[in-house]
Design a protein around this motif. Structure first.
Motif, PDB file in Angstrom:
ATOM      1  N   ASP A   1       0.747  -1.133  -0.020  1.00  0.00           N
ATOM      2  CA  ASP A   1       0.049  -0.076   0.097  1.00  0.00           C
ATOM      3  C   ASP A   1       1.027   1.468  -0.058  1.00  0.00           C
ATOM      4  N   LEU A   2       0.382   2.287  -0.441  1.00  0.00           N
ATOM      5  CA  LEU A   2       0.742   3.579  -0.352  1.00  0.00           C
ATOM      6  C   LEU A   2      -0.117   4.308   0.692  1.00  0.00           C
ATOM      7  N   VAL A   3       0.728   4.618   1.770  1.00  0.00           N
ATOM      8  CA  VAL A   3      -0.124   5.089   2.899  1.00  0.00           C
ATOM      9  C   VAL A   3       0.119   6.865   3.135  1.00  0.00           C
ATOM     10  N   ALA A   4      -0.711   7.557   3.233  1.00  0.00           N
ATOM     11  CA  ALA A   4      -0.501   8.930   3.403  1.00  0.00           C
ATOM     12  C   ALA A   4      -0.296   9.275   4.655  1.00  0.00           C
ATOM     13  N   VAL A   5       0.838   9.589   5.152  1.00  0.00           N
ATOM     14  CA  VAL A   5       1.342   9.947   6.519  1.00  0.00           C
ATOM     15  C   VAL A   5       1.821  11.265   6.926  1.00  0.00           C
ATOM     16  N   GLU A   6       1.780  11.513   8.088  1.00  0.00           N
ATOM     17  CA  GLU A   6       1.920  13.011   8.392  1.00  0.00           C
ATOM     18  C   GLU A   6       2.922  12.951   9.822  1.00  0.00           C
ATOM     19  N   PRO A   7       4.008  12.762   9.576  1.00  0.00           N
ATOM     20  CA  PRO A   7       4.971  12.860  11.047  1.00  0.00           C
ATOM     21  C   PRO A   7       4.646  14.206  11.765  1.00  0.00           C
ATOM     22  N   PRO A   8       4.955  14.147  13.129  1.00  0.00           N
ATOM     23  CA  PRO A   8       4.744  15.267  13.752  1.00  0.00           C
ATOM     24  C   PRO A   8       5.894  16.252  13.325  1.00  0.00           C
ATOM     25  N   GLY A   9       5.187  17.581  13.084  1.00  0.00           N
ATOM     26  CA  GLY A   9       5.988  18.595  12.788  1.00  0.00           C
ATOM     27  C   GLY A   9       6.501  18.702  11.268  1.00  0.00           C
ATOM     28  N   ARG A  10       6.172  17.526  10.421  1.00  0.00           N
ATOM     29  CA  ARG A  10       6.458  17.436   9.140  1.00  0.00           C
ATOM     30  C   ARG A  10       5.261  17.543   8.283  1.00  0.00           C
ATOM     31  N   GLU A  11       5.695  17.564   6.854  1.00  0.00           N
ATOM     32  CA  GLU A  11       4.425  17.724   5.835  1.00  0.00           C
ATOM     33  C   GLU A  11       3.932  16.198   5.615  1.00  0.00           C
ATOM     34  N   ARG A  12       2.855  16.128   5.304  1.00  0.00           N
ATOM     35  CA  ARG A  12       2.301  14.906   4.882  1.00  0.00           C
ATOM     36  C   ARG A  12       2.907  14.205   3.495  1.00  0.00           C
ATOM     37  N   TYR A  13       3.047  12.765   3.490  1.00  0.00           N
ATOM     38  CA  TYR A  13       3.692  12.510   2.284  1.00  0.00           C
ATOM     39  C   TYR A  13       3.436  11.107   2.082  1.00  0.00           C
ATOM     40  N   GLU A  14       3.437  10.263   0.953  1.00  0.00           N
ATOM     41  CA  GLU A  14       3.260   9.043   0.645  1.00  0.00           C
ATOM     42  C   GLU A  14       4.503   8.098   1.219  1.00  0.00           C
ATOM     43  N   HIS A  15       4.155   7.060   2.182  1.00  0.00           N
ATOM     44  CA  HIS A  15       5.190   5.848   2.522  1.00  0.00           C
ATOM     45  C   HIS A  15       4.671   4.690   2.149  1.00  0.00           C
ATOM     46  N   HIS A  16       5.536   3.815   1.729  1.00  0.00           N
ATOM     47  CA  HIS A  16       5.216   2.453   1.226  1.00  0.00           C
ATOM     48  C   HIS A  16       5.231   1.481   2.618  1.00  0.00           C
ATOM     49  N   LEU A  17       3.915   0.663   2.349  1.00  0.00           N
ATOM     50  CA  LEU A  17       3.654  -0.280   3.463  1.00  0.00           C
ATOM     51  C   LEU A  17       3.347  -1.495   2.999  1.00  0.00           C
ATOM     52  N   ILE A  18       4.300  -2.495   3.497  1.00  0.00           N
ATOM     53  CA  ILE A  18       4.408  -3.983   3.098  1.00  0.00           C
ATOM     54  C   ILE A  18       3.562  -4.690   4.177  1.00  0.00           C
ATOM     55  N   LYS A  19       2.673  -5.508   3.659  1.00  0.00           N
ATOM     56  CA  LYS A  19       1.845  -6.138   4.715  1.00  0.00           C
ATOM     57  C   LYS A  19       2.056  -7.593   4.453  1.00  0.00           C
ATOM     58  N   LEU A  20       2.546  -8.346   5.350  1.00  0.00           N
ATOM     59  CA  LEU A  20       2.822  -9.581   5.556  1.00  0.00           C
ATOM     60  C   LEU A  20       1.965 -10.363   6.658  1.00  0.00           C
ATOM     61  N   ALA A  21       1.994 -11.774   6.220  1.00  0.00           N
ATOM     62  CA  ALA A  21       0.999 -12.425   7.122  1.00  0.00           C
ATOM     63  C   ALA A  21       2.110 -12.760   8.375  1.00  0.00           C
ATOM     64  N   PRO A  22       1.786 -13.129   9.583  1.00  0.00           N
ATOM     65  CA  PRO A  22       2.727 -13.541  10.685  1.00  0.00           C
ATOM     66  C   PRO A  22       3.208 -14.658  10.339  1.00  0.00           C
ATOM     67  N   VAL A  23       4.267 -15.001  10.987  1.00  0.00           N
ATOM     68  CA  VAL A  23       5.379 -16.031  10.845  1.00  0.00           C
ATOM     69  C   VAL A  23       5.277 -16.595  12.372  1.00  0.00           C
ATOM     70  N   ALA A  24       5.309 -18.223  12.045  1.00  0.00           N
ATOM     71  CA  ALA A  24       5.886 -18.697  13.428  1.00  0.00           C
ATOM     72  C   ALA A  24       6.654 -19.958  12.972  1.00  0.00           C
ATOM     73  N   ALA A  25       7.667 -19.682  14.186  1.00  0.00           N
ATOM     74  CA  ALA A  25       8.962 -20.561  14.089  1.00  0.00           C
ATOM     75  C   ALA A  25       9.209 -21.250  15.157  1.00  0.00           C
ATOM     76  N   VAL A  26      10.153 -22.465  15.141  1.00  0.00           N
ATOM     77  CA  VAL A  26      10.231 -23.372  16.201  1.00  0.00           C
ATOM     78  C   VAL A  26      11.787 -23.516  16.330  1.00  0.00           C
ATOM     79  N   VAL A  27      12.642 -23.203  17.378  1.00  0.00           N
ATOM     80  CA  VAL A  27      13.756 -23.953  17.838  1.00  0.00           C
ATOM     81  C   VAL A  27      13.410 -24.983  18.524  1.00  0.00           C
ATOM     82  N   LEU A  28      13.734 -26.361  17.902  1.00  0.00           N
ATOM     83  CA  LEU A  28      13.603 -27.389  18.383  1.00  0.00           C
ATOM     84  C   LEU A  28      15.088 -27.974  18.906  1.00  0.00           C
ATOM     85  N   ILE A  29      15.133 -28.341  20.136  1.00  0.00           N
ATOM     86  CA  ILE A  29      16.378 -28.704  20.932  1.00  0.00           C
ATOM     87  C   ILE A  29      16.031 -30.293  21.246  1.00  0.00           C
TER      88      ILE A  29
END
Length: 179
Positions: free
Chosen positions: A21-49
């Motif tokens: 997505d391109l997200v319209a954001v406005e940081p505090p004290g700054r001008e608004r601009y478009e920022h890239h946002l990558i959306k990924l599904a959550p990942v689950a992992a295992v350390v098996l010992i």
């Protein structure tokens, strides 16, 4: 510092694995601009010992970075799936080892690219792995081996283990070991 203001978003690309997505954001004290946002599904992992203080690792190639390294079993959490159940499923599919989702201990949580991505990685610790089958996802690894826990720090230092989810989980395990 205060929160950024989000004014809206427009989709650029979407698939079952990733959206941009391109997200319209406005940081505090700054001008608004478009920022890239990558959306990924959550990942689950295992350390098996195991009882010999060895960690189950998978040797694999990652085409995106053109690197070979050792990794822990991990994968995308399916829609509506419990994190621990997803982690146990990934271990079985990728290694042929069965672990109990109920016995998994949370080891680490991180957001690897928090500034521009919704990725969330949860790493569990398992101690009850039993080999029950050959891996179903045969494309996931060229080798599956038990490696001594005492070698893990050197392997990370030597860039033999580079995947963020693996490094995070393994370093957390090393940090929690009794000295």
């Amino acid at each position: 510092m205060s929160e950024w203001t989000v004014h809206g978003a427009r989709p650029v690309y979407s698939s079952p694995w990733v959206s941009l997505d391109l997200v319209a954001v406005e940081p505090p004290g700054r001008e608004r601009y478009e920022h890239h946002l990558i959306k990924l599904a959550p990942v689950a992992a295992v350390v098996l010992i195991n009882d010999a203080d060895e960690v189950l690792l998978m040797w694999r190639h990652r085409f995106a970075t053109d690197t070979w390294s050792w990794e822990i079993p991990s994968g995308i959490v399916e829609e509506g799936e419990d994190l621990a159940a997803a982690a146990a499923r990934e271990v079985l599919e990728e290694t042929g080892y069965c672990v109990s989702a109920k016995s998994l201990e949370r080891l680490a949580y991180n957001q690897p690219i928090g500034g521009m991505c919704t990725a969330e990685h949860t790493v569990f610790l398992a101690r009850d792995g039993v080999r029950v089958a050959d891996p179903v996802d045969t494309h996931e690894a060229d080798a599956i081996e038990w490696r001594p826990l005492d070698q893990i720090q050197r392997m990370i230092d030597d860039r033999e283990i580079v995947a963020g989810v693996a490094v995070t989980g393994l370093l957390q395990l090393l940090a929690r070991r009794p000295r």
